[in-house]
Structure formats: structure tokens, C-alpha cells
Design an enzyme around this catalytic site. Structure first.
Site, short mmCIF file in Angstrom:
data_model
loop_
_atom_site.label_atom_id
_atom_site.label_comp_id
_atom_site.label_asym_id
_atom_site.label_seq_id
_atom_site.Cartn_x
_atom_site.Cartn_y
_atom_site.Cartn_z
N GLU A 1 1.38 -1.79 0.43
CA GLU A 1 2.29 -1.44 1.52
C GLU A 1 1.42 -0.78 2.57
OE1 GLU A 1 4.03 0.49 3.95
OE2 GLU A 1 5.09 1.74 2.47
N LYS B 1 -3.18 8.76 -7.82
CA LYS B 1 -4.06 9.56 -6.98
C LYS B 1 -3.37 9.89 -5.66
CE LYS B 1 -7.08 8.58 -3.83
NZ LYS B 1 -6.87 9.66 -2.84
N CYS C 1 4.60 4.53 8.44
CA CYS C 1 4.05 3.18 8.56
C CYS C 1 5.04 2.24 9.24
CB CYS C 1 3.67 2.64 7.19
SG CYS C 1 4.91 2.95 5.95
N GLU D 1 -2.13 0.38 15.24
CA GLU D 1 -1.27 1.44 14.71
C GLU D 1 -1.86 2.79 15.06
OE1 GLU D 1 -1.05 1.79 10.39
OE2 GLU D 1 1.08 2.22 10.57
#
Lengths: 312, 475
Positions: B255, B181, B289, B386
Site C-alpha cells: 500500500e 516493524k 497516502c 506526492e
């Protein structure tokens, strides 16, 4: 020199400490940055502007044992009027010749605005005594050279005898009087980017008006990353001292594409203030015809064959 | 002034259909779900295409197709599977320009990056894992490692095709079949990849692609027919998945987010460190990331480094992502832009000093200028959370021990960078950093042979390299 750097050359140890205290250069990173700037896409109006800028920055060079007065006169004619069919093409910045042919070039270029540069100091190896180097410089200047392209003593540099290199540059600068001094580092023999950075600062502290990559007699000659490191050096030197020094990559720049990559490098490293023949030169010979060919292609939409551009 | 004239890459090379179905069992099928979603070009807000949002029934169909294909695909000799993977890799190379333009249109990243970073890495990943397909017995996982079955894979929007490659290449090499997906804002390159699977004559059902948002992803990872779940995305969603998979037989790799420290010591190669800082946080608009979002600079050179950094940021070119000279493209979505804005405002409110270069912002689309915060403390939100945008928080340190302490003082642990010319200091620092990747005098460098993954809240499992096989084998 009334700069914070005036004292660094007062002894071998202070000079060495200063040069070895400069920030290091990471080869992988410098190569990557130069390669990235090489991907800039310069098209249409920007390419037109870049081509004319590059033509005006060329130091049209012949440095052969077989150079004759006739060859020099032909090259000078080309320097003044690069494309006989198109008067809108600007002249090049200078011609660059051996000292004994300076007088010929000066005569051929009288009144044209194109400068005469002479190599000196036992070009290309620099392996002679200081007396000979200074005398050769003085003779070239006396013959009318307005720019001197000296070579540094790479042997002394690699042996760590920085003060000897410094003193030779100072002596040559003195012999230049009003002539502009370009200091050739011969980066192909210095091998590391750390050495290139140190040699750049050494030359600038000693009074260089320009720092130049190569003689053209050693491979590799000019490369983009080496020129990047030198452009960073002149930028930082300007910030530290307020004195602006020019940069000249020489040797191996043969195509318009290459030349434009150098202009991008200047633009995004030292900044647009350096994008002028007073502060950036391209030492080359065959490059000029490629620039003319691309210029004509931009104007007409067609490529003419190589025989439509003069070989001088 | 030397102004670069516009140099746009032509978009004629891509052929975007007005609407897309789902790719199941080697065919384009109409979804049973009626939900559809428009995917837009974030640089212009122009609608690019309409894609289906798969429901539970659609996901079930895809998982069943994958389950049906599994016996054939897993029984195939590794060398035969490798042929398909090599073929896919070559097709990606052949269609690299088209895929790069498509990625840039749908994601907003500069064409220079999709062309020079994403696509070469995508192809390299398939080439690399193609090479493993017939060598699994020698990978250190026993003499006859077996695949798991159906892998349900959910990927993010920051590197759409590259994350697809990271997921699909090792899964197929090991003999698994997949249902993937893509992210709801960036489905187009995954749909183009479906076409490549057909071109490569991949057996039907080996790769299935279902588009949709969070519900589709939830339906996929919770489907009882899925044997393995691989997720790349936010820590928040990763937690949900870990929770819902707990106690099941499904193997899981995650991850997740990061808040990487880029540590610059006083003896660093200064100009290259500046480039590394820029590349660390402004690459891909900071939608990375493993971005080096916290610059830890030794106090003795902080002023010099910041001056050089600001000068360098003045040359960055923000604008049309399709222009070959653009360095900073568009923020991927309005939602992400709002999040970046919110955190940046929090940074100012908490007392950090905000700086951006003079930088014209286009009228349409989602944009955020490169931004540097100085005077940041460990306790500020911009040093802890983040941001996933082009926002750098600058902190200083005095000693190597303090640098390591600050670098590790985060719930994340995905990556870190160290800049010093001194080898012993490099090794001392790197061995103490709790991060999956430590870059030495570089940042954001990727290679299919190198394992990638996190510590702590950055997830678990490794992707890439020999280690990347482990998540797709029954051990």
C-alpha cells in the site's frame, strides 16, 4: 432594497429559480462539521467569557397558554437581574412573550435596557389570514414590542408558493415599522437542510433582521447543524448584499455546554462579528439557570444546589 | 474576540520508559544489535525515549519465535483466536485515552484526531476481524482456507497504531503469526501495543515487534522464514521490496503513495465541499497516502470555491498537538519537513501561486502552515509528486471528461473524491476513476468493513473488509 437581489422576488418563477439555484447542502457533511465544532474545548477564561456572552444573548421566553401578568412580571425581574446575589451578572437580551402580554412586559422592563420581543402572525402555526397576522403584529408593536418574532407559512413554503411566504414577510416587516423582525423558519417542519437554506435566503431577501430556527413547539427545535446552515446563509448574504442579518436558535438549548457549542459555531462560521446580542440570540428559558450555576461554579469552585437559583 | 483558552490534554496518563528493547516471544528482550535511536516529540523536539534498532540477528530471533508460535496459533479454533482479538480490542478501548496521547506525542498529530479518528478505528478494526476469525470458511475463499505462516509487516509513521491494526488484526484472525516493524520515528504506540498483547495473554510469539529503520525492515522482508510481506509506505521502498521478493514464494501486498484528485463539480454542495477539501488535504497534516492533494475544481465555480476555502483556512488552528482545539499539528520529522519545503519551493519556481493563511508558527518543533497553490498545471512537480504534507494543488477543468482525464493522469491510483449533487454525474465519474477508493461527497472516511488499496503505483492487494483476508490466506 438596493441589492443585486432586488429583482428575484418579482415573480414566482424568478424567486423559485433563485432559491433552487442556491448550492445544495449535504446532510452528512453538515452534520459532521457541526459535530466537529461541538468537540471544541472551551475552558477557564474562555468559558467565563462565553458564559457572560451567552447570558447577554438570551431571549428569556415564556409562551404558554397559562402565562399570566404575574408570571410575566416575575420573568422580567429575572431578566434584568438574573442572579439576585450577584450584580455582576449581565441582564439578558430580551424577554419573549405572547402579544397580549407585551404591555405588561414593557412596563416591568421600563428603563432596564432589556428588550421586549413578541411572537406574532398566529404563532406557532401561522395558519391564519394575512390580515390577521398583520393586525396582530401592529398591535404588538403598538403595545411597545421592539422585536417581533413572526412565523412563516410552512404550508405555503412546502407547497412551493415561495412568493406567498415572501409577501407575508414583507407585509409583516412593514407592520413592524421600527421594531426588529425575527423570522421563524420552523426548521423542524421544513425537514431538509436545502429547505432551511432556501427559507433563510427567502426571509433575508424579504427584509428579516434575524432568522430564527424554531417556535419551540415542534420537535426537533434548534439543532447545531440547522444553525450551521443558517449561519452560512447570513454570512453569504452579507457577502452578497452588505446587509448583516442575525441568527437565533430557539428551543431545546438547556445547558451551558449546549450554549457554548452554539457560540463556537458562530465564531467559526459567520465569524466573531456575529458574537454580539445584536446579531445572535439564544431563545431559551431553563438555559439561564444553568448558565448562572456554571458561572458561580467558575467563580467559587463549587456547585450550589438548584434551589439557590430562582425559578421565575 | 472569542479566544479559546489553552485546553491541553494531560500527558500524565502515559508512562514512557526511558528505553525500550524488542518484544519477542511475549517478552521484552535486549537486542544483540547495539544501535539505538532516540524518538522525539516533533512538536517540541524533546526526546521521548530511546529504542533499539534491531539487526539481522534480532530479526531472525523474532521470525523464529513467530514460526514457533504458528502451529499452535493456526491450529487453534477460529472462535478461540477471536476471543484474543476481542480482548485486544476491548483493551484498546479501555486504554484509548492513553494511546491517543502517546500517539500525539510521538507523531505530532492533533489529539482531536488521535482521539476521535485513530483510536476508534484501531479498536473497530480488531473488533471487525475478530468477527471473521471463526467464519473464514464462509468468506468466499474455499471451504477450508489456510493461513500462510509468518507475516513480516512494515508500517509507516503517519497512522502508527492504525496501520498496526490494519496489519495485525487480519493476519491474526486468519491464523498467521507476525513480526511487525513500526516506523523509526513513531515506535511508541507499537511498543505500548506489545504490552496490550501481554495483558490479553496472547500466546508468546504470535505478535513480535522489532523496532528499527530501513535496514531492520529489509532484514525482515528478506528473511527466508517469512511467508508473507505486507508493507505500507513510499512507492520508492515498495519497489525495492517488490524487486527483492520477486521469484520467492512470499506473498506480497503493498500500500504505497498517492496523489488523489478531489473533483468538485459546479453543482456541488459548496460548504461541505470546502470541508471535504480541507479534510482531504489538511487532515493529519496531509500525512495521508490517500490525501486529496489535487483539487480539481470546475472553472465556473473556481473563484467562489477558492474564496470560501481561504476563508475557512483562516479559522484553522495550528499549534500544540495536545491542545484539544488544535486542527493542524506538527510535521512528523525534520526530514519530512525538508521534503515538503523542497517541493513547495519547486511549486513556486515552476510558476504556481502560493498562499497560506496568517498563521503563527511555534518556535520549536517541525511545522508547516496549511498551503494552497493555485494556477497549477498538470506538468508541475507539485501536481505529480506526492508531497505528504499540508499542501494543496488547485487545478481547474471545464467538462466532466476533462476532470476524469486529469484525475487519472497520474502514476498513482489510491483514492479520489467526487463532489456533486447530481447522482448520475457521480456514478458516471466514479466508474471512470482509476482509484481504489472513490469518496462520494466526502473524503478521508475509513471503516474496517471497507476494502482499501491502490491501482498502478499505489500498490496492490486490499486491506480492510472481506477482501483484506485474502492477503493472509493460502488460496
Amino acid at each position: 432594497m438596493t441589492t443585486p437581489l432586488a429583482e428575484v422576488a418579482s415573480s414566482p418563477s424568478t424567486l423559485r429559480a433563485f432559491l433552487h439555484g442556491l448550492p445544495g447542502v449535504d446532510r452528512v457533511g453538515a452534520d459532521a462539521r457541526a459535530a466537529m465544532l461541538g468537540t471544541r474545548s472551551i475552558k477557564t477564561t474562555a468559558k467565563k467569557q462565553a458564559i457572560d456572552l451567552a447570558i447577554g444573548m438570551v431571549d428569556l421566553t415564556t409562551l404558554e397558554g397559562a402565562d399570566t401578568p404575574g408570571k410575566i412580571r416575575a420573568m422580567c425581574a429575572k431578566a434584568v437581574r438574573p442572579d439576585p446575589a450577584d450584580a455582576s451578572v449581565p441582564p439578558v437580551a430580551a424577554v419573549c412573550v405572547y402579544p397580549d402580554l407585551v404591555a405588561t412586559a414593557v412596563e416591568a422592563l421600563a428603563g432596564s435596557g432589556v428588550k421586549v420581543a413578541s411572537v406574532a402572525t398566529s404563532f406557532p402555526s401561522g395558519r391564519s389570514s394575512l390580515e390577521v397576522k398583520v393586525a396582530e403584529t401592529s398591535l404588538a408593536v403598538a403595545a411597545g414590542a421592539s422585536e417581533i418574532d413572526m412565523v412563516i407559512d410552512r404550508g405555503a413554503f412546502l407547497a412551493g408558493d415561495y412568493l406567498k411566504v415572501y409577501e407575508e414577510i414583507v407585509a409583516t416587516k412593514h407592520a413592524c415599522a421600527d421594531a426588529h423582525l425575527k423570522v421563524i423558519l420552523e426548521t423542524g417542519e421544513l425537514a431538509t437542510y436545502d429547505n432551511v437554506r432556501r427559507a433563510s435566503w427567502l426571509a433575508m431577501i424579504a427584509g428579516a433582521d434575524f432568522i430564527k430556527t424554531s417556535t419551540g413547539k415542534v420537535s426537533p427545535a434548534a439543532t447545531l447543524p440547522v444553525t450551521l446552515v443558517m449561519l452560512e446563509a447570513v454570512r453569504d448574504f452579507m457577502a452578497a448584499t452588505g446587509r448583516k442579518v442575525g441568527v437565533k436558535p430557539a428551543g431545546g438549548i438547556r445547558t451551558t455546554k449546549d450554549a457554548i457549542k452554539y457560540l463556537v459555531l458562530v465564531n467559526e462560521t459567520a465569524g466573531p462579528d456575529w458574537l454580539h446580542a445584536d446579531w445572535f440570540r439564544l431563545g431559551a428559558s431553563s438555559l439561564l439557570n444553568d448558565l448562572l450555576m456554571q458561572r458561580q461554579k467558575m467563580a467559587t469552585g463549587r456547585y450550589a444546589g438548584p434551589d439557590y437559583f430562582t425559578l421565575d | 474576540m472569542f479566544e479559546y483558552a489553552p485546553a491541553p490534554e494531560s500527558r500524565d496518563i502515559v508512562d514512557i520508559r526511558p528505553s525500550y528493547g524488542l518484544f519477542i516471544n511475549g517478552e521484552w528482550v535486549e537486542p544483540q544489535s547495539e544501535a539505538r535511536h532516540k524518538t522525539v516529540n516533533p512538536a517540541t523536539e524533546e526526546v521521548l525515549a530511546e529504542v533499539a534498532w534491531a539487526g539481522e540477528a534480532d530479526v531472525d530471533r523474532a521470525v523464529q519465535a513467530a514460526a514457533k508460535a504458528f502451529p499452535v496459533w493456526s491450529a487453534m479454533p477460529g472462535a478461540e483466536r477471536a476471543k484474543y482479538l476481542f480482548r485486544i480490542a476491548r483493551l484498546i478501548q479501555e486504554r484509548a485515552r492513553e494511546l491517543a496521547v502517546l500517539e500525539t506525542l510521538d507523531n505530532g498529530k492533533p489529539i482531536r484526531e488521535s482521539r476521535d479518528v485513530d483510536l476508534p478505528l484501531v479498536a473497530a478494526h480488531f473488533f471487525y476481524y475478530a468477527g471473521w476469525a471463526d467464519k473464514l470458511a464462509y468468506a468466499g475463499f474455499g471451504p477450508d482456507p489456510r493461513p500462510l505462516g509468518v507475516a513480516g509487516q512494515v508500517i509507516p509513521w503517519n497512522f502508527p497504531l492504525l496501520m498496526l491494526a490494519w496489519k495485525i488484526a487480519p493476519a491474526l484472525a486468519c491464523g498467521n503469526t507476525v513480526v511487525l516493524k513500526p516506523a523509526e520515528t513513531t515506535p511508541l504506540t507499537a511498543l505500548a501495543f506489545a504490552d496490550i498483547c501481554r495483558q490479553a495473554d496472547l500466546p508468546p510469539g504470535v505478535v513480535n515487534i522489532v523496532t528499527g529503520a530501513g535496514e531492520t525492515g529489509a532484514a525482515l522482508v528478506n528473511h527466508p522464514g517469512v511467508d508473507k510481506v505486507a508493507f505500507t509506505g513510499s512507492t520508492e521502498v515498495g519497489r525495492l521490496i517488490a524487486r527483492s521478493l520477486a521469484g520467492t514464494r512470499k506473498k506480497l501486498t503493498l500500500e504505497l503513495g498517492g496523489k488523489a484528485a478531489n473533483i468538485v463539480f459546479e453543482d456541488a454542495p459548496l460548504d461541505q465541499a470546502v470541508e471535504g477539501v480541507v479534510n482531504g488535504i489538511f487532515f493529519n497534516q496531509g500525512h495521508v497516502c490517500c490525501a486529496g492533494s489535487r483539487l480539481l475544481v470546475q472553472e465556473s465555480i473556481a473563484a467562489d470555491l477558492l474564496e470560501a476555502l481561504k476563508r475557512r483556512l483562516g479559522t484553522m488552528r495550528l499549534g500544540d498537538p495536545l491542545d484539544k482545539n488544535t486542527d493542524i499539528g506538527a510535521i512528523n520529522s525534520a526530514e519530512q519537513l525538508a521534503k515538503i519545503r523542497e517541493l513547495s519551493e519547486a511549486g513556486e519556481a515552476e510558476g504556481a501561486e502560493r498562499w497560506s493563511p496568517a498563521c503563527p508558527i511555534p518556535d520549536r518543533g517541525y511545522w508547516f502552515p496549511p498551503t494552497v497553490f493555485t494556477g497549477v498545471a498538470q506538468s508541475h512537480r507539485i501536481a505529480r509528486e506526492e508531497i505528504f504534507g499540508p499542501v494543496l494543488s488547485v487545478l481547474t477543468f471545464r467538462t466532466p471528461a476533462e476532470a476524469v482525464e486529469k484525475a487519472n493522469n497520474t502514476p498513482y491510483g489510491l483514492s479520489a473524491g467526487v463532489w456533486t449533487e447530481k447522482g448520475s454525474l457521480m456514478l458516471w465519474t466514479a466508474s471512470r476513476l482509476r482509484a481504489g477508493v472513490v469518496w462520494s461527497n466526502t473524503f478521508n472516511r475509513f471503516d474496517p468493513t471497507s476494502p482499501f488499496g491502490g491501482y498502478k503505483e499505489s500498490g496492490y492487494g486490499r486491506e480492510g473488509g472481506r477482501h483484506g483476508l485474502e492477503g493472509y490466506l493460502a488460496l
